[in-house]
Design a protein around this motif. Structure first.
Motif, PDB file in Angstrom:
ATOM      1  N   MET A 486      73.385   1.293 -51.527  1.00  0.00           N
ATOM      2  CA  MET A 486      72.593   2.091 -52.462  1.00  0.00           C
ATOM      3  C   MET A 486      71.441   1.295 -53.063  1.00  0.00           C
ATOM      4  N   ALA A 487      71.621  -0.011 -53.160  1.00  0.00           N
ATOM      5  CA  ALA A 487      70.568  -0.844 -53.759  1.00  0.00           C
ATOM      6  C   ALA A 487      69.260  -0.725 -52.994  1.00  0.00           C
ATOM      7  N   ASN A 488      69.333  -0.403 -51.688  1.00  0.00           N
ATOM      8  CA  ASN A 488      68.133  -0.300 -50.874  1.00  0.00           C
ATOM      9  C   ASN A 488      67.352   0.981 -51.128  1.00  0.00           C
ATOM     10  N   PHE A 489      67.985   1.949 -51.831  1.00  0.00           N
ATOM     11  CA  PHE A 489      67.321   3.224 -52.090  1.00  0.00           C
ATOM     12  C   PHE A 489      66.988   3.421 -53.568  1.00  0.00           C
ATOM     13  N   ARG A 490      67.403   2.463 -54.422  1.00  0.00           N
ATOM     14  CA  ARG A 490      67.191   2.668 -55.857  1.00  0.00           C
ATOM     15  C   ARG A 490      65.714   2.649 -56.223  1.00  0.00           C
ATOM     16  N   GLY A 491      64.904   1.875 -55.503  1.00  0.00           N
ATOM     17  CA  GLY A 491      63.472   1.876 -55.777  1.00  0.00           C
ATOM     18  C   GLY A 491      62.856   3.236 -55.539  1.00  0.00           C
ATOM     19  N   GLU A 492      63.245   3.909 -54.449  1.00  0.00           N
ATOM     20  CA  GLU A 492      62.765   5.257 -54.154  1.00  0.00           C
ATOM     21  C   GLU A 492      63.256   6.244 -55.209  1.00  0.00           C
ATOM     22  N   ALA A 493      64.525   6.056 -55.657  1.00  0.00           N
ATOM     23  CA  ALA A 493      65.083   6.952 -56.672  1.00  0.00           C
ATOM     24  C   ALA A 493      64.315   6.841 -57.986  1.00  0.00           C
ATOM     25  N   ILE A 494      63.994   5.625 -58.380  1.00  0.00           N
ATOM     26  CA  ILE A 494      63.245   5.423 -59.630  1.00  0.00           C
ATOM     27  C   ILE A 494      61.839   5.999 -59.500  1.00  0.00           C
ATOM     28  N   ARG A 495      61.192   5.765 -58.351  1.00  0.00           N
ATOM     29  CA  ARG A 495      59.818   6.237 -58.153  1.00  0.00           C
ATOM     30  C   ARG A 495      59.740   7.755 -58.236  1.00  0.00           C
ATOM     31  N   ARG A 496      60.784   8.452 -57.732  1.00  0.00           N
ATOM     32  CA  ARG A 496      60.768   9.922 -57.704  1.00  0.00           C
ATOM     33  C   ARG A 496      61.629  10.536 -58.804  1.00  0.00           C
ATOM     34  N   ASN A 497      62.145   9.691 -59.728  1.00  0.00           N
ATOM     35  CA  ASN A 497      62.954  10.161 -60.855  1.00  0.00           C
ATOM     36  C   ASN A 497      64.170  10.967 -60.373  1.00  0.00           C
ATOM     37  N   ILE A 498      64.839  10.444 -59.344  1.00  0.00           N
ATOM     38  CA  ILE A 498      66.043  11.087 -58.811  1.00  0.00           C
ATOM     39  C   ILE A 498      67.263  10.442 -59.459  1.00  0.00           C
ATOM     40  N   ASP A 499      68.194  11.257 -59.966  1.00  0.00           N
ATOM     41  CA  ASP A 499      69.432  10.772 -60.565  1.00  0.00           C
ATOM     42  C   ASP A 499      70.357  10.320 -59.431  1.00  0.00           C
TER      43      ASP A 499
END
Length: 912
Positions: A486-499
């Motif tokens: 999941m750590a590899n996708f957290r940057g994308e999640a933060i950028r798109r404000n995804i919970d």
């Protein structure tokens, strides 16, 4: 033609082999650490800090041996280090005398030994690192004397017999108490550092002497035990308890002070990271002191919360460092993997080109032969048949190789898609539009599109056939595995404000999995979830244990979902849902299902609001074949390298580890433009430790970290760059820091105003990165020249010196205070800081920044200079001089004097 292809293949294979061999070269510095025991939090903290320091130094191979409080076992551990010919040995002795012989053996074998925390008998070791235990005893006594309001009766609880810290703390404590006749040490209880050794003798003492005012224990555990004993007699509120260690842990000294159990605790630093640094200096044959003393302070209710907050910040920073180290290793592995994949791609492109040339050549040759055969009678038919057969064989061979190549090409598609999504967001960013960076970003986007189109064409030309994989399952903690992916996708999640959440009740649940194959399953499912979930949406992974000995892993998103009538086809190869307008090859879910089936598990889809994929795996290993199970490799992460979404494409990877953190200067960037901050941080992080402020807390942050240099904008949120510069230059704590103004204001008045405010360099935007870097280097070089001047003229700074007026005034005042108190044995760093009007920490940072040594060493140097004058006068003997200048023992004074002047005090006195 076949011969030509064979030579190309051989050449590329040899090239790849040579490159791989070069990557595996390199030697490491072997450091052996013999730890006395790890039964207490203090030792665990020492081990943790030395491990973190080692993780920051890839050249170090650190081995820690735990003696479990057994002297014979510790001797065996050191003997093993000697036989293994390590480069440096670090020893934390259990007892002084038994370890003396084996340490001397190591020195004779040519292996330097660094003794930490406790000393051995004699001085036949390379160096010692630890707190001054005599001074700790003195600090405890002074604290009691300064705070006493009662009977003056004291009970001392010592450490184990034969332990040098116990002996030295008793020596320092008794020395101060005996000087004050109002105080009496009623009883000295011989403890063994543990709680149980205190209770019975303490109870007996309290029953005979209920009017005890203070209890001084050599560590916090024994102090807590004494308090608990007093509580059983109802005396806990009448007696004050002082301990040593000040650990920031459960039932540690700081917590006991805050809760009122202890009146105070004396910080006893572990020095783990300092030990490794000193060991590397010894290995590199740098000059090091024989005795290296760690600083300490008293922690009571006045400063306990502040110290606790500072230690919490240090712990958080250590966790961040560990996380960053893990990320760096993942990136290195990913870089190597992608590099090899690119080479393989080039390899197969050459093969395809060669086959294409061969096909053209064959076609022309066949055409010529056909024209010849048309003029011949029966032989035309026979030769034509042979040519068609040869063409069919060539076509079949060509198709088989292209099939393999297109399957391999699919592995490139997801990372390229991720790169394109981030590049597209950069192109749409208003702050980047209209800048020089937009052309570079568009070029990246253009070539990413081109490569993606090539791969899609290959996949359309020849769809990959089903592949066979061999399962290699090992025992893995599923929570840790999931969290790392999941750590590899957290940057994308933060950028798109995804919970983006992970839910699991059992974080220690273990499953037998092939982490390489399951990594691909996770990545396909998460890639699809992020692809079809809108901004501000939600993606959740839940790990649930079932009663039938199975584990279900739910991947749920709030995306567009899949039409109900099409859900039965999602795992078919090349399937694309009707509502899917994204680029997709349609084989990711098919491969995911095949990989799960290899684990004897299952995967299913639930899609009502969004999509939910559920993977079912079995606990244990009974459902797997013995050939499918492998053992974990020791000290190797169970999680394979993953495709990360935060690679810095501009970083020169070849220089990534060229400078270690300990060698970097610290840099503070005060700028509220996020894009410029990101750019500067990316370009400067290899050479400097970069800190960031948007201007709202610029002065406070500068005074907190005391950086080596500051880059500051003019137009900021609260204060402009001129005001910030004036405040920092006027403040004694920060006046020495060079400041570079980096602004768009280039008129004469702005430049003049900046110089008047005290800036050292004024650069205007747009700026040249090379000029900025050179400006930083020049200012740091000038600061080093200034430091060199002060270091070599430290006791004779003249008022007319041309260097830094504020620094000159500060050092002159500081030296005068030290000289006026040089014969005062009670004079301390705290008292010096108070007279200078700064805190102890700020005094340490200021002196360290200006003259390059810590304040304690500087005071000792002044004392030794005074000692040299007294030796020349011949009015006092060596012992009298040592004690008059505050040295704990004449032996310690002689060692320090010889380290500074190269001769013993006795020889110096004879020569003069």
């Amino acid at each position: 033609m076949y011969q030509f292809i064979k030579y190309i293949v051989l050449f590329l294979a040899v090239s790849l082999s040579l490159i791989s061999c070069k990557q595996n070269q390199g030697n490491k510095i072997k450091v052996g650490f013999s730890q006395a025991m790890t039964t207490d939090d203090w030792r665990k903290q020492m081990n943790s800090s030395i491990k973190i320091e080692a993780s920051l130094r890839p050249e170090v191979d650190l081995t820690i041996k735990d003696a479990h409080n057994n002297v014979n076992r510790q001797i065996e551990d050191i003997e093993r280090f000697i036989s293994n010919k390590v480069d440096v040995i670090i020893v934390s002795p259990i007892q002084s005398k038994p370890l003396t012989a084996v340490v001397e053996k190591s020195i004779k074998a040519g292996i330097p030994v660094l003794v930490v925390d406790r000393k051995i008998e004699g001085e036949n070791y390379t160096a010692y690192l630890g707190a001054d235990n005599i001074e700790i005893g003195r600090i405890g006594a002074r604290y009691i004397i300064s705070h006493s309001k009662g009977s003056g009766k004291i009970v001392e609880i010592t450490g184990a017999a034969g332990s040098s810290p116990a002996y030295e703390r008793t020596l320092g404590f008794s020395q101060i108490i005996n000087e004050n006749k109002r105080f009496t040490i009623v009883k000295t209880i011989q403890g063994d550092w543990e709680k149980e050794s205190v209770k019975a003798p303490m109870k007996a003492v309290l029953q005979q002497n209920p009017d005890i005012e203070y209890v001084f224990a050599h560590n916090d555990r024994m102090a807590l035990s004494a308090w608990e004993t007093a509580k059983t007699l109802g005396l806990e509120n009448k007696i004050k308890f002082i301990g040593v260690d000040a650990l920031n842990s459960v039932n540690g000294g700081i917590e006991l002070v805050k809760s009122g159990v202890l009146d105070g605790t004396i910080l006893y630093p572990t020095g783990g990271n300092e030990a490794l640094k000193l060991a590397l200096k010894i290995y590199n044959k740098e000059s090091v002191s024989k005795n290296n003393i760690l600083n300490t302070i008293v922690i009571d209710k006045n400063n306990a919360e502040i110290i606790e907050n500072q230690m919490d910040k240090v712990d958080q920073q250590q966790l961040v460092i560990e996380s960053q180290q893990g990320a760096i290793k993942v990136q290195e592995k990913e870089y190597a993997s992608q590099n090899n994949l690119v080479r393989l791609l080039s390899f197969f492109l050459v093969i395809i080109l060669s086959l294409t040339v061969y096909s053209i050549y064959s076609t022309i040759s066949i055409s010529r032969k056909k024209k010849q055969l048309e003029r011949i009678n029966q032989t035309v038919i026979d030769q034509n048949s042979e040519i068609q057969e040869m063409a069919a064989i060539a076509s079949k061979s060509n198709e088989a190789k292209l099939s393999f190549f297109t399957g391999l090409s699919h592995e490139f598609k997801t990372p390229i898609t991720l790169i394109m999504s981030y590049v597209e967001s950069l192109i749409e960013n208003d702050k980047i539009k209209g800048t020089a960076l937009i052309d570079e970003v568009k070029l990246i986007h253009k070539n990413s599109n081109r490569l993606l189109r090539l791969i899609n064409q290959l996949l359309d030309f020849r769809k990959i056939e089903e592949q066979k994989f061999t399962l290699r399952a090992s025992n893995i903690k599923i929570y840790d595995f999931t969290n790392e992916v999941m750590a590899n996708f957290r940057g994308e999640a933060i950028r798109r404000n995804i919970d983006f959440q992970l839910i699991s009740k059992n974080k220690n649940l273990e499953l037998f999995m092939d982490n390489g194959l399951m990594d691909k399953v996770y990545f396909n499912l998460l890639s699809n979830a992020f692809k079809f979930t809108p901004d501000n949406g939600k993606i959740t992974i839940s790990i649930v244990e079932s009663s039938d000995n199975s584990v279900k892993i739910h991947f749920k998103d709030s995306g567009i979902g899949i039409p109900e009538e099409e859900q039965s086809n999602v795992f078919n190869p090349f399937f694309r849902a009707s509502n899917n307008n994204k680029n997709s090859s349609g084989i990711g879910l098919h491969l995911s299902k095949e990989f799960v089936l290899l684990h004897k598990g299952s995967i299913e889809l639930k899609s009502k609001q969004g999509s939910e994929f559920v993977i079912t795996l079995w606990k244990g290993k009974e459902h797997l074949q013995p050939s499918e199970i492998v053992q974990k490799v020791e000290n190797q992460s169970t999680i394979p390298s993953l495709i990360t979404d935060n690679l810095d494409l501009e970083t020169e990877l070849k220089d990534l580890n060229s400078i270690s953190d300990s060698e970097k200067h610290s840099l503070l960037i005060i700028e509220d433009n996020i894009d410029l901050v990101a750019f500067l941080k990316a370009k400067l992080s290899n050479e400097y430790i970069v800190n960031i402020s948007d201007g709202s807390d610029a002065v406070e942050k500068a005074l907190e970290i005391i950086p080596d240099i500051i880059i500051c904008d003019i137009n900021l949120v609260d204060k402009d760059g001129y005001e910030i510069t004036k405040e920092l230059k006027k403040d004694l704590r920060s006046s020495h820091i060079p400041i570079i103004i980096l602004t768009a204001q280039s008129n004469k008045e702005s430049v003049l105003k900046g110089l008047q405010s005290g800036v050292d360099q004024y650069l205007t935007k747009p700026f040249s990165l090379s000029i900025l870097k050179q400006s930083i280097l020049s200012l740091l070089f000038n600061r080093e020249k200034l430091r060199y001047y002060y270091t070599n003229n430290i006791y004779r700074i003249e008022p007319e010196s041309k260097f830094g007026n504020q620094e000159q005034t500060f050092i002159t005042k500081m030296n005068n205070i030290i000289m006026s108190n040089v014969e005062n044995p009670k004079f301390s760093v705290e008292e010096l800081a108070d007279k200078l009007g700064v805190s102890r920490v700020q005094l340490y940072r200021k002196v360290k920044a200006i003259i390059g040594i810590n304040i304690s060493d500087h005071i000792n140097n002044v004392k030794l200079e005074k000692a040299a004058e007294l030796l020349k006068s011949n009015d006092m003997n060596i012992s009298e001089i040592a004690y008059s200048l505050g040295f704990s023992t004449p032996n310690y004074f002689s060692t320090a004097f010889k380290n500074k002047f190269g001769v013993s005090p006795k020889e110096y006195k004879t020569l003069n």
